[in-house]
Design an enzyme around this catalytic site. Structure first.
Site, PDB file in Angstrom:
ATOM      1  N   ASP A  52     -15.223  39.866 -22.563  1.00 36.81           N
ATOM      2  CA  ASP A  52     -13.995  39.499 -21.888  1.00 36.81           C
ATOM      3  C   ASP A  52     -13.318  40.758 -21.340  1.00 36.81           C
ATOM      4  O   ASP A  52     -13.217  41.776 -22.031  1.00 36.81           O
ATOM      5  CB  ASP A  52     -13.075  38.798 -22.899  1.00 36.81           C
ATOM      6  CG  ASP A  52     -11.756  38.377 -22.316  1.00 36.81           C
ATOM      7  OD1 ASP A  52     -11.745  37.442 -21.510  1.00 36.81           O
ATOM      8  OD2 ASP A  52     -10.724  38.987 -22.681  1.00 36.81           O
ATOM      9  N   GLU A 104     -16.803  40.539 -17.793  1.00 35.25           N
ATOM     10  CA  GLU A 104     -15.849  40.470 -16.696  1.00 35.25           C
ATOM     11  C   GLU A 104     -15.509  41.892 -16.261  1.00 35.25           C
ATOM     12  O   GLU A 104     -14.882  42.638 -17.007  1.00 35.25           O
ATOM     13  CB  GLU A 104     -14.578  39.746 -17.134  1.00 35.25           C
ATOM     14  CG  GLU A 104     -14.781  38.269 -17.420  1.00 35.25           C
ATOM     15  CD  GLU A 104     -13.491  37.595 -17.835  1.00 35.25           C
ATOM     16  OE1 GLU A 104     -13.151  36.570 -17.231  1.00 35.25           O
ATOM     17  OE2 GLU A 104     -12.827  38.088 -18.770  1.00 35.25           O
TER      18      GLU A 104
END
Length: 920
Positions: free
Chosen positions: A522, A552
């Site tokens: 993340d 990400e």
């Protein structure tokens, strides 16, 4: 032992300052406070032993000796001094002398060049007074950092002109670099007994409380001894304490609080009791913690290279909470995955057979946002456009059983709410392993969504762990010393040595002890590339296999554009082999962007849902150039968003993808296909079905909506790189138009593995994130014609599996290198004369391992009419439909019925809203 501990601490405090020892006040304070006793083990989570005043932290330790005060001028009349107080009693009021000090160090200006590594690390803090400690103080620096420190600019008369605390990470990383080599932080159980180790270099005392159970009184408290070389405190007992529980008692100075005695769990916890109140003592290699056959269950071997990955992103609770074929006790739990006959597991098994390689689980580490005991599950009801359902969900959000889990509490322990008994530290370990084992036996690799970029909370809050062990170290601070929160929450600082180590050690534990095959990071762009590369090397070394890393790579916040370090972001990971999610094709396939609201939800159509060629009532007439550009961006995604891939664009130019603009960034940014993760839907934002409710003409029927969904699936499946799909995408999943369902409860996050309902129109989504658009959402939700019929869901389910089978059938959809893509992938129907609603691509399979065919041609027609595209270069060849299209039972019969290849002209005919693959 307590007396010896005090003696060691007093000795460390001896700061040699011009022949004078500044030990008296500090030693007296240590003796006055006294060592913690057994009652400390059941005390409140924090006890303030001595309160201190508030201060900001505008100063920085650059290393063990150098300090910087940005904005201060070393040439200004006055003197810089460093005051210290073991009891935290410093007061620095402008115009008055400093009071409450145990001692003071005079600082001098440093006018030399900073060491290169220091200059690079602190490039973001700006100019100011750079200061140095006297050489005679260096021997006592470790003890200095256990105290309250204030950097003071004094006038000639000794009064305070300005004062600030300091951010300590630069000094701690320099002083205690040896700690990074420690391989046994946390608790270790072996033949010699049980050992505890905690890195807490700024603590004045540390002890460990041990408990026979997760809720009873402590059986012992043992002081830990401090190693001045590493900053690690340790204790050992010859007893095997497996199955017991523990907490640390840490006496430490916390800025803006004072000297505090924290009762805190272990940052390296491997398991815990209910609601993470106590850490669990375990040897993860123990046979008692392994399900039968664990050591011998083989890992699936579907992924030879990262582009082979085809991922299904799944939330543990979503998977089974609504599945009546799962036993009631297992619904929403790890154990649901062990019920091979359930509808959910049958669905996953079918995906595996079709070609899915990985299940990526939304956070399954210990999270802070879900009560593990006594959580509630509301039972809403109401009309399709009612706000009653969301009101009931919102009323119980703090007490309900649902959250996505991006709230890390303990990084290396399984979440307890998914275990059958959260009070038993062993159960969550065993049941997590049973889940992994069951998925592996189904032929599916297991990936974890990990969130090392922030913690659930920080400071002196009860659910803060890292900041109550080493205050101010583990989090990234702003120019005033406050924690940065650009990620949503309290940002961690993985550029700091021991935060990076915690992340790396944690990932290695999951890969080694739980056989995790891949990780999704993340907000990975908030982490240094160097730390991610170290992590990659470590997990591969520890497991003896390649562990795939994706994440990400968004570029934003205080670290944006390399402000603090080279990020693990889209534009900075070239050559690393680590994949990042690509928003390029995603945005042009769906239309608009993640932040759209109001009329833009409708007007910004995408390539698959009508841009120019099928405008909805709100879109107006858009220029044809927008569709042409969207087609180019879809082709860029199909080519893996590779920097150097050359594409003939709609204006007839040949451009490298890095020279095509995407909102001020290059459309092509990766150096290899494995560095790109292609997706059109994940847990964030509206599902694709829901976004198409806004963007497709309202009269679009259910069958056509399903076909549009599968056009997006085809683009994703055929794109070079990793293919990533959200669970339920294949069954037209809806969240009733919710744009952010992270705490929207089971009601808005349900999945139906019986394929009867997609849960569109189950009420207005939660007002917090959607309320401003309620006037637009109500009529859509009330329109029953939008809701798909079971036949539409079944079509999407089966068509999706056909696409997986096509992707799995040839490595040409999963090319290994940028050179392979440039050489073997080409596009026809490009340039100014193209039919922009049709993508035509060719893949050359000559001599390529695993290609199976001499070549592949695929066509994606997003338009409303059948199209015939002439490709003279493909004339007089042996193109035929892919076997998946022509086999009995193909989900979409139209390719077999009407898709054609004419050898004489080299033309291909493709039905409306379809993706057709030909092989040679």
């Amino acid at each position: 032992m307590a007396g010896n501990e005090n003696a060691v601490w007093r000795s460390a405090l001896a700061l040699s300052l011009g022949g004078t020892l500044a030990i008296g006040g500090a030693a007296a304070h240590a003796a006055a406070i006294g060592a913690p006793g057994l009652d400390s083990c059941t005390a409140p989570f924090a006890t303030v032993l001595q309160a201190s005043g508030a201060s900001d932290a505008r100063g920085y330790w650059l290393n063990r000796q150098l300090l910087r005060w940005p904005g201060a001028d070393a040439a200004v009349a006055g003197s810089f001094k460093l005051y210290y107080s073991a009891s935290g009693q410093l007061k620095a009021t402008a115009g008055a002398p400093v009071s409450g000090a145990d001692g003071v160090l005079a600082l001098t200006a440093f006018n030399g060049a900073l060491p290169a590594d220091v200059a690079q690390r602190f490039k973001f803090i700006g100019s100011g007074a750079t200061l140095t400690l006297p050489a005679e103080a260096l021997a006592g620096l470790g003890a200095l950092h256990t105290q309250q420190l204030l950097l003071v600019l004094e006038a000639a008369d000794g009064s305070v002109r300005d004062a600030t605390a300091l951010q300590s990470a630069g000094a701690l990383d320099d002083l205690y670099a040896a700690a990074a080599k420690a391989g046994d932080l946390g608790v270790s159980v072996g033949k010699a007994g049980t050992a505890f180790k905690l890195w807490a270099p700024t603590a004045q005392r540390v002890a460990v409380c041990t408990y026979a159970s997760g809720s009873g009184k402590a059986s012992a408290i043992t002081p830990l001894r401090f190693d001045s070389a590493s900053g690690i405190w340790s204790a050992a007992t010859p007893a095997d304490l497996s199955g017991h529980y523990y907490q640390f008692v840490v006496d430490v100075f916390a800025r803006n609080t004072g000297l505090v005695r924290n009762l805190v769990t272990d940052p390296y916890s491997v398991s815990l009791t209910t609601d993470s109140k106590r850490s669990y003592i375990a040897n993860l290699d123990s046979a008692k913690l392994k399900p039968p056959g664990w050591d011998n269950t083989p890992l699936p071997r579907k992924v030879a290279a990262q582009p082979d990955m085809t991922v299904y992103e799944l939330h543990v609770r979503d998977f089974s909470i609504n599945d009546s074929t799962v036993s009631a006790a297992h619904r929403g739990k790890y154990a649901a995955f062990t019920e091979a006959g359930s509808n959910g597991m049958q669905h996953l098994a079918a995906l595996s057979r079709a070609g899915m390689t990985d299940i990526h689980l939304l956070p399954v580490y210990d999270i802070g946002s879900v009560p593990e005991q006594g959580c509630v599950t509301p039972a809403p009801s109401g009309a399709a456009d009612s706000d009653a359902q969301q009101a009931l969900v919102a009323a119980s959000q703090a007490r309900d059983c649902y959250n996505w889990g991006y709230d890390p509490y303990h990084y290396s322990a399984p979440e307890g709410s998914y275990a059958s008994d959260p009070a038993d530290g062993a159960r969550r370990i065993v049941e997590f392993r049973q889940m992994v084992q069951a998925l592996h036996r189904t032929g599916l690799r297991v990936g974890m969504d990990v969130v090392y970029n922030h913690t659930y909370i920080a400071g002196q809050n009860e659910k803060s762990v890292l900041d109550r062990v080493v205050p101010g170290y583990y989090h990234r601070l702003d120019a005033k010393g406050d924690i940065e929160r650009s990620t949503c929450c309290d940002n961690t600082a993985t550029e700091h040595r021991m935060m990076a180590k915690l992340m790396i050690d944690s990932a290695a534990l999951w890969a080694r002890q739980y056989k995790i095959d891949s990780f999704r990071f993340d907000l990975m762009g908030h982490q240094p590339r160097a730390a991610m590369e170290q992590l990659q090397a470590r997990v591969d070394r520890d497991t003896g296999r390649h562990v795939n890393l994706i994440g990400e790579g968004w570029n934003f916040g205080e670290v944006a554009d390399g402000a603090r370090f080279v990020q693990a972001s889209q534009l900075s990971l070239n050559g690393s082999g680590i994949g990042t999610f690509s928003d390029r094709a995603r945005d042009f396939v769906r239309g608009g962007g993640a932040g759209d609201s109001g009329a833009e939800l409708f007007s910004k159509q995408g390539y698959i849902n009508g841009l120019v060629y099928a405008p909805n009532a709100h879109a107006g007439q858009r220029p044809a150039s927008e569709l042409l550009h969207a087609a180019d961006m879809v082709r860029a995604g199909l080519a893996g968003s590779l920097r150097g891939y050359r594409l003939t664009t709609h204006d007839g130019a040949s451009k490298a993808l890095q020279d095509i603009d995407y909102g001020g960034q290059p459309a092509g940014y990766a150096s290899a296909p494995g560095e790109v993760v292609n997706y059109v839907e994940n847990h964030d934002n509206q599902t694709l079905f829901d976004i198409n409710v806004f963007k497709l003409p309202l009269a679009t029927n259910g069958a056509e909506r399903a076909r549009v969904q599968m056009l997006a699936a085809a683009i994703n499946a055929f794109s070079q790189g990793v293919a990533y799909f959200h669970a339920g995408f294949d069954i037209l999943r809806s969240k009733s138009l919710d744009r952010n369902s992270f705490e929207s409860g089971d009601w808005f996050n349900r999945l139906d593995w019986s394929y009867r309902d997609n849960y569109y129109g189950v009420g207005l989504p939660p007002a917090a994130d959607n309320g401003k658009d309620y006037a637009l959402l109500r009529p859509l939700l009330a329109n029953a014609a939008v809701k798909p019929a079971p036949a539409d869901i079944a079509f999407a389910r089966d068509a999706f599996r056909d696409l997986l089978a096509i992707r799995a059938s040839s490595t040409l959809f999963r090319l290994r290198s940028a050179a392979d893509v440039q050489r073997r992938l080409s596009f026809s129907n490009t340039g100014p004369q193209q039919v922009p609603t049709v993508i035509v691509a060719h893949l050359d399979g000559a001599g390529y391992p695993g290609a199976r065919y001499k070549g592949i041609t695929y066509l994606i027609n997003v338009g409303l009419d059948e199209q015939r595209i002439s490709v003279p270069a493909q004339a007089h060849k042996g193109w035929r439909l892919h076997p998946v299209h022509s086999r009995a039972g193909a989900a979409d019969p139209r390719p077999a019925q009407s898709a054609r290849y004419d050898a004489a002209s080299g033309s291909f005919t493709v039905p409306a809203r379809s993706a057709v693959v030909f092989v040679d």
